[in-house]
Each structure stands twice: as structure tokens, then as C-alpha cells.
Design a protein around this motif. Structure first.
Motif, PDB file in Angstrom:
ATOM      1  N   PHE A 157     -46.830  68.544  61.388  1.00 39.08           N
ATOM      2  CA  PHE A 157     -45.557  67.887  61.109  1.00 39.08           C
ATOM      3  C   PHE A 157     -44.461  68.901  60.768  1.00 39.08           C
ATOM      4  O   PHE A 157     -43.338  68.792  61.267  1.00 39.08           O
ATOM      5  CB  PHE A 157     -45.721  66.888  59.955  1.00 39.08           C
ATOM      6  N   VAL A 158     -44.780  69.879  59.946  1.00 37.98           N
ATOM      7  CA  VAL A 158     -43.770  70.870  59.563  1.00 37.98           C
ATOM      8  C   VAL A 158     -43.399  71.737  60.770  1.00 37.98           C
ATOM      9  O   VAL A 158     -42.227  72.076  60.961  1.00 37.98           O
ATOM     10  CB  VAL A 158     -44.263  71.717  58.367  1.00 37.98           C
ATOM     11  N   GLY A 159     -44.364  72.086  61.605  1.00 37.66           N
ATOM     12  CA  GLY A 159     -44.064  72.855  62.809  1.00 37.66           C
ATOM     13  C   GLY A 159     -43.166  72.092  63.764  1.00 37.66           C
ATOM     14  O   GLY A 159     -42.174  72.618  64.267  1.00 37.66           O
ATOM     15  N   VAL A 160     -43.470  70.818  63.998  1.00 35.99           N
ATOM     16  CA  VAL A 160     -42.636  69.992  64.871  1.00 35.99           C
ATOM     17  C   VAL A 160     -41.263  69.771  64.242  1.00 35.99           C
ATOM     18  O   VAL A 160     -40.242  69.788  64.933  1.00 35.99           O
ATOM     19  CB  VAL A 160     -43.346  68.643  65.180  1.00 35.99           C
ATOM     20  N   SER A 161     -41.234  69.582  62.922  1.00 32.47           N
ATOM     21  CA  SER A 161     -39.955  69.382  62.238  1.00 32.47           C
ATOM     22  C   SER A 161     -39.043  70.587  62.397  1.00 32.47           C
ATOM     23  O   SER A 161     -37.834  70.434  62.610  1.00 32.47           O
ATOM     24  CB  SER A 161     -40.179  69.113  60.750  1.00 32.47           C
ATOM     25  N   ALA A 162     -39.591  71.781  62.303  1.00 31.76           N
ATOM     26  CA  ALA A 162     -38.778  72.980  62.472  1.00 31.76           C
ATOM     27  C   ALA A 162     -38.209  73.058  63.886  1.00 31.76           C
ATOM     28  O   ALA A 162     -37.039  73.409  64.074  1.00 31.76           O
ATOM     29  CB  ALA A 162     -39.608  74.224  62.155  1.00 31.76           C
ATOM     30  N   ILE A 163     -39.010  72.700  64.870  1.00 28.73           N
ATOM     31  CA  ILE A 163     -38.536  72.708  66.260  1.00 28.73           C
ATOM     32  C   ILE A 163     -37.445  71.655  66.451  1.00 28.73           C
ATOM     33  O   ILE A 163     -36.392  71.930  67.041  1.00 28.73           O
ATOM     34  CB  ILE A 163     -39.713  72.467  67.230  1.00 28.73           C
ATOM     35  N   VAL A 164     -37.659  70.457  65.935  1.00 29.37           N
ATOM     36  CA  VAL A 164     -36.687  69.371  66.091  1.00 29.37           C
ATOM     37  C   VAL A 164     -35.385  69.708  65.371  1.00 29.37           C
ATOM     38  O   VAL A 164     -34.298  69.490  65.916  1.00 29.37           O
ATOM     39  CB  VAL A 164     -37.286  68.037  65.591  1.00 29.37           C
ATOM     40  N   VAL A 165     -35.469  70.239  64.163  1.00 26.38           N
ATOM     41  CA  VAL A 165     -34.253  70.607  63.418  1.00 26.38           C
ATOM     42  C   VAL A 165     -33.486  71.672  64.176  1.00 26.38           C
ATOM     43  O   VAL A 165     -32.255  71.616  64.271  1.00 26.38           O
ATOM     44  CB  VAL A 165     -34.614  71.067  61.986  1.00 26.38           C
ATOM     45  N   SER A 166     -34.180  72.641  64.742  1.00 28.10           N
ATOM     46  CA  SER A 166     -33.508  73.698  65.488  1.00 28.10           C
ATOM     47  C   SER A 166     -32.780  73.133  66.699  1.00 28.10           C
ATOM     48  O   SER A 166     -31.610  73.470  66.950  1.00 28.10           O
ATOM     49  CB  SER A 166     -34.529  74.748  65.932  1.00 28.10           C
TER      50      SER A 166
END
Length: 154
Positions: A116-125
Motif C-alpha cells: 500500500f505504501v509503495g503504491v501510494s508513493a507512486i500514485v502521489v507522484s
């Protein structure tokens, strides 16, 4: 002789924990870069827009004259580009480590949190990039609308 029964061992949480930490660092880096960056020296907005307009004019003149356009120049690696690439790489690695942790039957909460945190970082970017793109288009449209009266031929 009786064999001692092995104690019930918990599976290692190395992949999930590493992915969670890496994803959190990537998300933190992306947010810090958005709030505090850019770190590399930047041109004034007016200079950048002026150079863009001059490049468009030169390109149109070359096209009308039948000359070839110059070859594309590679973009230089500055601290901002390195920072973004590192954060995106860490995000993808965090996502992969979360998947590996699930496949190894590690703690499911930690593995899912790493993903979740990995995907969140990609989505936020990507969200930040898209937001800046939309704001840039609005700025260019406002600029052309403001100066549209000066260049009208009607």
C-alpha cells in the motif's frame, strides 16, 4: 530418547518490513521534494516562456524554409531528477517486496502495508505531476489570452 519438538517458529518478516520502510521513505521523499523542491537552480518563468516562444518561432521558420530540425538533446541529470527517480525506484521495490512477503507467508498486515505504501508513493507522484501539468496548461492559456489582443489581426 525422545526428540524435542521444534518450537513454533514465526516466519521472517524481513521482506515485508524492508518494503514498508522503503515505501515510507519513498513517500516521504516525494512529499519533501514537492513541498521543498526543486533543489536544482531554476530559470525565471518569464525567461522560460520567452525561450519557449523563441524556439517555436525558430522551429516554424526552419519548417517553412524546408530545413531539418535539430536533433533532440538529452535532458541533463540534476539533483531533482535523481531524487524523483530514486523515490520512484524505492516505491516499486517496496511494492515488489510486499508481494514477495505475501508469497513467503510473512505477516500479511506488514506485507499489505508495504504494498500500500509503495503504491501510494507512486500514485502521489503521478497525481502531483498531473496537477502541475494542468496548472501549467492553465498558465499558458491565461498567458495567451492576456496577450491575444496584441497579436490579433482582425
Amino acid at each position: 530418547m525422545t526428540m524435542a519438538s521444534e518450537p513454533n517458529q514465526q516466519p521472517s518478516m524481513l521482506f515485508g518490513t524492508t518494503g514498508l520502510i522503503l515505501g515510507a521513505l519513498a513517500l516521504f521523499g516525494i512529499l519533501v521534494h514537492f513541498v521543498s523542491g526543486p533543489f536544482a537552480p531554476q530559470q525565471d518563468l518569464g525567461v522560460g516562456l520567452g525561450e519557449l516562444a523563441a524556439d517555436v518561432l525558430k522551429s516554424a521558420a526552419r519548417d517553412l524554409a524546408g530545413r531539418e530540425q535539430p536533433a533532440p538533446q538529452p535532458i541533463a541529470w540534476d539533483i531533482d531528477r535523481i531524487f524523483r527517480a530514486t523515490a520512484m525506484g524505492a516505491s516499486v521495490i517496496a511494492l515488489m517486496l510486499g508481494v514477495i512477503a505475501l508469497l513467503r507467508d510473512e505477516n500479511k498486515r506488514i506485507a499489505k502495508a508495504a504494498m500500500f505504501v509503495g503504491v501510494s508513493a507512486i500514485v502521489v507522484s503521478f497525481f502531483i505531476w498531473t496537477l502541475m501539468l494542468v496548472l501549467g496548461v492553465i498558465l499558458v492559456l491565461a498567458f495567451t489570452s492576456m496577450f491575444g489582443d496584441f497579436f490579433s489581426f482582425g
